[in-house]
Design an enzyme around this catalytic site. Structure first.
Site, mmCIF file in Angstrom:
data_model
loop_
_atom_site.group_PDB
_atom_site.id
_atom_site.type_symbol
_atom_site.label_atom_id
_atom_site.label_comp_id
_atom_site.label_asym_id
_atom_site.label_seq_id
_atom_site.Cartn_x
_atom_site.Cartn_y
_atom_site.Cartn_z
ATOM 1 N N HIS A 87 0.827 -1.263 0.008
ATOM 2 C CA HIS A 87 -0.121 0.077 -0.056
ATOM 3 C C HIS A 87 0.776 1.342 0.002
ATOM 4 O O HIS A 87 0.555 2.158 0.696
ATOM 5 C CB HIS A 87 -1.119 0.176 1.039
ATOM 6 C CG HIS A 87 -1.816 -0.908 1.165
ATOM 7 N ND1 HIS A 87 -3.308 -1.016 0.636
ATOM 8 C CD2 HIS A 87 -1.966 -2.495 1.507
ATOM 9 C CE1 HIS A 87 -4.018 -2.170 1.009
ATOM 10 N NE2 HIS A 87 -3.173 -3.174 1.341
ATOM 11 N N ASN A 160 -10.283 -2.906 2.521
ATOM 12 C CA ASN A 160 -9.898 -2.778 1.193
ATOM 13 C C ASN A 160 -11.162 -2.684 0.494
ATOM 14 O O ASN A 160 -12.359 -2.709 1.061
ATOM 15 C CB ASN A 160 -9.149 -4.231 0.572
ATOM 16 C CG ASN A 160 -7.752 -4.601 0.878
ATOM 17 O OD1 ASN A 160 -7.145 -3.451 1.513
ATOM 18 N ND2 ASN A 160 -7.254 -5.578 0.914
HETATM 19 FE FE1 HDE Z 1 -2.378 -4.841 5.495
HETATM 20 N N1 HDE Z 1 -0.523 -4.069 6.055
HETATM 21 N N2 HDE Z 1 -1.739 -6.734 6.029
HETATM 22 N N3 HDE Z 1 -4.302 -5.761 4.846
HETATM 23 N N4 HDE Z 1 -2.934 -3.220 4.565
HETATM 24 C C1 HDE Z 1 -0.083 -2.708 5.805
HETATM 25 O O1 HDE Z 1 0.912 -1.603 7.442
HETATM 26 C C2 HDE Z 1 -0.647 -6.941 6.673
HETATM 27 C C3 HDE Z 1 -4.557 -7.178 4.573
HETATM 28 C C4 HDE Z 1 -4.323 -2.685 4.551
HETATM 29 O O2 HDE Z 1 -3.190 3.506 4.050
HETATM 30 C C5 HDE Z 1 1.180 -2.620 6.338
HETATM 31 O O3 HDE Z 1 1.147 0.676 7.830
HETATM 32 C C6 HDE Z 1 -0.584 -8.250 6.928
HETATM 33 C C7 HDE Z 1 -6.087 -7.245 4.691
HETATM 34 C C8 HDE Z 1 -4.317 -1.473 4.211
HETATM 35 O O4 HDE Z 1 -1.564 3.319 5.450
HETATM 36 C C9 HDE Z 1 1.358 -3.727 7.074
HETATM 37 C C10 HDE Z 1 -1.619 -9.056 6.409
HETATM 38 C C11 HDE Z 1 -6.427 -5.912 4.572
HETATM 39 C C12 HDE Z 1 -3.211 -0.994 4.395
HETATM 40 C C13 HDE Z 1 0.456 -4.801 6.722
HETATM 41 C C14 HDE Z 1 -2.304 -7.845 5.754
HETATM 42 C C15 HDE Z 1 -5.351 -5.076 4.597
HETATM 43 C C16 HDE Z 1 -2.262 -2.045 4.695
HETATM 44 C C17 HDE Z 1 2.185 -1.804 5.737
HETATM 45 C C18 HDE Z 1 -2.017 -10.507 6.614
HETATM 46 C C19 HDE Z 1 -7.834 -5.537 4.152
HETATM 47 C C20 HDE Z 1 -2.600 0.497 3.986
HETATM 48 C C21 HDE Z 1 2.191 -0.465 5.944
HETATM 49 C C22 HDE Z 1 -2.284 -10.966 7.640
HETATM 50 C C23 HDE Z 1 -8.644 -5.961 5.262
HETATM 51 C C24 HDE Z 1 -2.778 1.411 5.192
HETATM 52 C C25 HDE Z 1 1.456 -0.268 7.118
HETATM 53 C C26 HDE Z 1 -2.584 2.795 4.832
HETATM 54 C C27 HDE Z 1 -0.945 -1.873 5.253
HETATM 55 C C28 HDE Z 1 0.289 -6.019 7.019
HETATM 56 C C29 HDE Z 1 -3.543 -8.077 5.176
HETATM 57 C C30 HDE Z 1 -5.488 -3.718 4.237
HETATM 58 C C31 HDE Z 1 3.029 -4.323 6.603
HETATM 59 C C32 HDE Z 1 0.535 -8.960 7.822
HETATM 60 C C33 HDE Z 1 -6.841 -8.427 4.601
HETATM 61 C C34 HDE Z 1 -5.664 -0.460 3.665
HETATM 62 O O5 HDE Z 1 1.619 -3.733 8.475
#
Ligand code: HDE
Length: 703
Positions: A87, A160
Site C-alpha cells: 500500500h 480494502n
Molecule cells: Fe495490510 N498491511 N496486511 N491488509 N493493509 C499494511 O501497514 C498486513 C491485509 C491494508 O493506508 C502495512 O502501515 C498483514 C488485509 C491497508 O496506511 C502492514 C496482512 C487488508 C493498508 C500490513 C495484511 C489489509 C495496509 C504496511 C495479512 C484488508 C494501508 C504499511 C495478515 C482488510 C494502510 C502499514 C494505509 C498496510 C500488514 C492483510 C489492508 C505491513 C500482515 C486482509 C488498507 O503492516
C-alpha cells in the site's frame, strides 16, 4: 528586501496559509498585510543569503562553516522515510463520520451512542503492489483505511475495496506480497500482477481463487476512489454494556454508486494521467463536491455463524448481502484535503489493533496476524515509538499514560511520578468500567499449527461471484485472466491456473485456455471440497447492477473548435452542472476557442493532453472547418475511437460527422451516439449518460 514580521522570528507554519508564522514558543502569529516572513534556519536564525554557499572568493572552494548550507542539505538528504511495504501509493483526505442512530443495543463504543454526532476522520486510499510513484490505474486491490478519532481513542478500520483476501493465514502474507511485487532479480514489473512469480504462487494456493475472481474483475480498476466500496473484510465483534457480543462485518457504500473503467482504458489513463485517482479526489474536494460513503453493518450471532455455509472466521469468504442485509449506521464525508501530503498522508499510521471499547476482534487468523504487523511496521517507517506524537496519529481525546522518552519525544509525563501504583496519588489509573475489555471467549483446545477444515472450500464462492456478474463483467474477467496469464512465461503455470478456473466455471476455463492458445484443456484441479453449484447469484456483487441512478460526480469532455455553437456549449454546461457533473473543454489549443457568436472560451486541455479516457462521456462540438482540421489529427481520431471502444456516450454536432466517419464510427451506430441539435438536446444527452456506458456496444468493438 524582506521585512521582519512584527514581534516574532520563526518559520512559516502552514503551506496553505502563508500569513501565519510560528513564533519562538511554537505559537502562531498573523502577519500584517504586506509582511513577508523572514527565512530562518531550523534553529530559528535569520538567513541573509539562500542563493549562494559560503566560498573562498566567488570562484573558490566551499567552507565547512556554512552551517546554513549544511543544515539545509542534511535535512534534504533525510527527507525520505521507508515507503509502506504494501500500500505504498496512497492518497488521503480528512472528513467526519456521522452516526445515524444509537447502536447502544449492540455496542458500547462511544461513537455509536448518539444520533447525529460527528466524529473527525482521516481516510487513506491506496494500491497494494506498486511503489509510491506508481500509476493509479494498476490492476490491483485498493486499500480503504479509515481512522476515526473517537472520544475513547482512535478506531482504525483498515479495509480494502474487496471483501475477501488472498490467503487465510497471516503467515502467508510475506509470500503473497513477495510474489506480486517486482521479481527480485530483474526488479520488474512495477505495480502489476501479470508475471510468473505472482501466478506461480497463486496457482499453488487454491484458497486465493475467490479473491482472484475479484482482482480480475473490474473492481480492481475503479474509475475513482469516490465510486468504490470499502470492506473491513474480517468478522469483528461489537460488545454491549454487559460485554455481550454480536458479530459484525463492516461495509462502506459510496453514495455516488459503483463505477470502474475497462482495462484498455486503464492502460491509457496510466499514460495520460498517472495521478488520475489522486486528481479526482483532490478536484472533487477542492470544488466542494464532498464524497460520501455510508457505513453498513452485517450483524449476526453465533447461531447464524453456525448455520452459515462457510466459516465466518475465514477471510476468503463473504456473507452475501441477500442473506444478511447490510444496515446503514452512519456516513463518512470527506471534506478537506491535508495541508501537507507528507505530514499527514505519508505519516498516518493505521493499525488494525486500534479499536475503542465496544469493538473487538474475532479469531480470524488473518486479523490476528495483522494485529501484530501494523504496530511493528510503524516503528520501521516512522522510526520511533513516539509515532503517536505526530498530529495525524495522535488521539483527539484526552489521554494519559506513563510512556516516556525515546526518539523525538514531544511530550513526557510531567512531575516526579512516572509509574503506578504510587503512594502520591499522582497520574492516571485504570478504569475497569470505562476501559477496553476483551470478549471473554471460552477456548479449550490443543496448541496446533492447523488450518480448520471449515476453511477448505476454495471454489464455491469464487463460482458464486462469477455467476453474479453481468455478461460484460464476466467477459472482462475472462479477458483479464487471459491478459495476465499471457504475460506468464512458464506454460505449466498457465495450465495450473486454467485447471483452477475449470472448478469455478467450465466455460470460463475453456475460454481462457482457448484465448491463450492452449491445445488441450488440463484436468480440473483437485478440490479439497467439491465446489457447490447451489449458491444463488448475489446481484450485490456486480458493479453494473449497482451503478448510480444519475451522472452526478462524473465528467464530460467537450472537444470544441473555433466556430462551434456557443449556445449549445452553454446549454451543455448548464445541463451537466445541473446533474452535479463536471464539464471540461478540450480544444486544439489550450488558449481555448472562439464560438460562432464570437465568445472566447478557455480550454482545460489541448487535444494531445486531454484524451477521452479522462472522461466518462464526450461531446464533439465542432464547426465544419474545425472537424476538417481535426480529422487529420491522430489525437482527435484517438479521442473518438477510444470513447467509442470504451462504450462511452458520445454527443456530436452534425459538422462532426466526418471526424466520426474517419474513425470508422457510423453516426447512427447505436443509441450511445447522440446527435445534438439545438440547446434542448443537451439535457437529453446528459440523461443518456446516466447509464454511464453502453455495454451492448462491446460485442461490436471487440477490444
Ligand atoms: Fe495490510 N498491511 N496486511 N491488509 N493493509 C499494511 O501497514 C498486513 C491485509 C491494508 O493506508 C502495512 O502501515 C498483514 C488485509 C491497508 O496506511 C502492514 C496482512 C487488508 C493498508 C500490513 C495484511 C489489509 C495496509 C504496511 C495479512 C484488508 C494501508 C504499511 C495478515 C482488510 C494502510 C502499514 C494505509 C498496510 C500488514 C492483510 C489492508 C505491513 C500482515 C486482509 C488498507 O503492516
Amino acid at each position: 528586501m524582506a521585512r521582519k514580521p512584527k514581534g516574532t522570528s520563526g518559520s512559516t507554519a502552514r503551506v496553505h496559509d502563508q500569513t501565519l508564522i510560528r513564533g519562538n514558543g511554537g505559537e502562531l502569529h498573523q502577519l500584517a498585510e504586506g509582511d513577508t516572513p523572514v527565512m530562518t534556519t531550523a534553529q530559528g536564525g535569520p538567513v541573509a543569503d539562500d542563493q549562494n554557499t559560503l566560498k573562498v572568493g566567488p570562484r573558490g572552494p566551499a567552507l565547512i562553516e556554512d552551517f546554513h548550507f549544511r543544515e539545509k542539505i542534511f535535512h534534504f538528504d533525510h527527507e525520505r522515510i521507508p515507503e509502506r511495504v504494501v500500500h505504498a501509493r496512497g492518497y488521503g483526505a480528512h472528513g467526519y463520520f456521522e452516526t445515524y442512530e444509537s447502536l447502544a443495543k449492540y455496542t458500547r463504543a462511544d461513537l455509536f451512542q448518539r444520533a447525529g454526532e460527528k466524529t473527525p476522520a482521516f481516510v487513506r486510499f491506496s494500491t497494494v503492489a506498486g511503489s509510491e510513484g506508481s500509476a493509479d490505474l494498476a490492476r490491483d486491490v485498493r486499500g480503504f483505511a479509515v481512522k476515526i478519532y473517537t472520544k475513547e481513542g482512535n478506531w482504525d478500520l483498515v479495509g480494502n475495496n474487496i471483501p475477501v483476501f488472498f490467503i487465510q493465514d497471516a503467515i502467508k502474507f510475506p509470500d503473497v506480497i513477495h510474489s506480486v511485487k517486482p521479481e527480485p532479480d530483474r526488479a520488474f514489473p512495477q505495480a502489476a500482477s501479470a508475471h510468473d512469480n505472482f501466478w506461480d504462487f497463486i496457482s499453488l494456493t487454491p484458497e486465493s481463487m475467490h479473491m482472484i475472481m475479484w482482482v480480475m474483475s473490474d473492481r480492481a480498476i475503479p474509475r475513482s476512489f469516490r465510486f468504490m466500496e470499502g470492506f473491513g473484510v474480517h468478522t469483528f465483534r461489537l460488545l454491549d454494556a454487559k460485554d455481550e457480543s454480536t458479530f459484525v462485518k463492516f461495509i462502506w457504500k459510496p453514495k455516488l454508486g459503483l463505477q470502474s473503467v475497462v482495462w484498455n482504458e486503464a492502460v491509457k489513463i496510466n499514460g495520460a494521467d498517472p495521478d488520475f485517482h489522486r486528481r479526482d479526489l483532490w478536484d472533487a474536494i477542492q470544488s466542494g463536491n464532498f464524497p460520501e460513503w455510508e457505513l453498513n453493518v452485517q450483524l449476526f450471532d453465533q447461531t447464524f455463524a453456525d448455520s452459515f455455509d462457510f466459516d465466518v472466521l475465514d477471510p476468503t469468504k463473504l456473507i452475501p448481502e441477500e442473506i444478511l442485509k447490510p444496515i446503514p449506521i452512519g456516513r463518512l464525508v470527506l471534506d478537506r484535503m491535508p495541508d501537507n501530503f507528507f505530514a499527514e498522508t505519508e505519516q498516518v499510521a493505521f493499525m488494525t489493533q486500534n479499536v475503542p471499547p465496544g469493538i473487538d476482534f474475532s479469531n480470524d487468523p488473518l486479523l490476528q496476524g495483522r494485529n501484530f504487523s501494523y504496530l511493528d511496521t510503524q516503528l520501521k517507517r516512522l522510526g520511533s515509538p513516539n509515532f503517536t506524537h505526530i498530529p495525524i496519529n495522535a488521539p483527539k481525546c484526552p489521554f494519559a499514560h506513563f510512556q516516556q522518552d525515546g526518539h523525538m519525544a514531544m511530550r513526557n509525563p510531567v512531575g516526579r511520578t512516572n509509574y503506578q501504583p504510587n503512594s502520591r496519588g499522582e497520574g492516571p489509573r485504570e478504569d475497569p468500567a470505562r476501559g477496553f475489555r476483551s470478549f471473554a471467549e471460552q477456548i479449550d483446545a490443543p496448541k496446533v499449527r492447523l488450518r480448520a477444515e471449515s476453511f477448505a472450500d476454495h471454489y464455491s464462492q469464487a463460482r458464486q461471484f462469477f455467476n453474479s456478474q453481468t455478461v460484460p463483467e464476466q467477459k472482462h474477467i475472462a479477458m483479464a485472466l487471459t491478459f495476465e496469464l499471457s504475460k506468464v512465461e512458464a506454460p505449466v503455470i498457465r495450465e495450473r491456473m486454467v485447471a483452477h478456473l475449470l472448478n469455478i466455471d467450465e466455460a470460463l476455463g475453456a475460454t481462457v485456455a482457448d484465448k491463450l492458445g492452449m491445445e488441450k484443456l488440463p484436468k480440473p484441479a483437485d478440490a479439497a471440497v467439491t465446489p457447490r453449484d447451489d449458491l444463488p447469484a448475489s446481484p450485490a456483487l456486480s458493479i453494473i447492477q449497482n451503478g448510480p441512478a444519475s451522472f452526478k460526480g462524473r465528467k464530460v469532455g467537450v472537444l470544441a473548435s473555433n466556430g462551434c455553437d456557443g449556445k449549445l456549449l452553454k446549454a451543455l454546461q448548464v445541463a451537466i452542472e445541473k446533474e452535479g457533473a463536471v464539464m471540461e473543454l478540450v480544444a486544439p489549443k489550450v488558449g481555448g476557442v472562439e464560438t460562432a457568436d464570437g465568445t472566447k472560451v478557455a480550454a482545460k486541455h489541448m487535444i494531445d493532453g486531454g484524451p477521452s479516457v479522462l472522461f466518462d462521456a464526450v461531446v464533439l462540438l465542432l464547426s465544419q472547418e474545425g472537424a476538417e482540421r481535426l480529422t487529420g489529427e491522430a489525437a482527435a481520431r484517438d479521442f473518438v475511437a477510444d470513447a467509442f471502444a470504451h462504450c462511452k456516450f458520445i454527443g456530436f454536432t452534425s459538422a462532426a460527422v466526418p471526424l466520426l466517419a474517419k474513425t470508422g464510427v457510423a453516426p447512427d451506430a447505436d443509441e450511445g451516439l447522440i446527435a445534438l441539435e439545438g440547446p434542448t438536446s443537451a439535457a437529453k444527452f446528459v440523461e443518456s449518460c446516466r447509464k454511464l456506458r453502453l455495454w451492448a456496444r462491446e460485442a461490436a468493438v471487440k477490444l
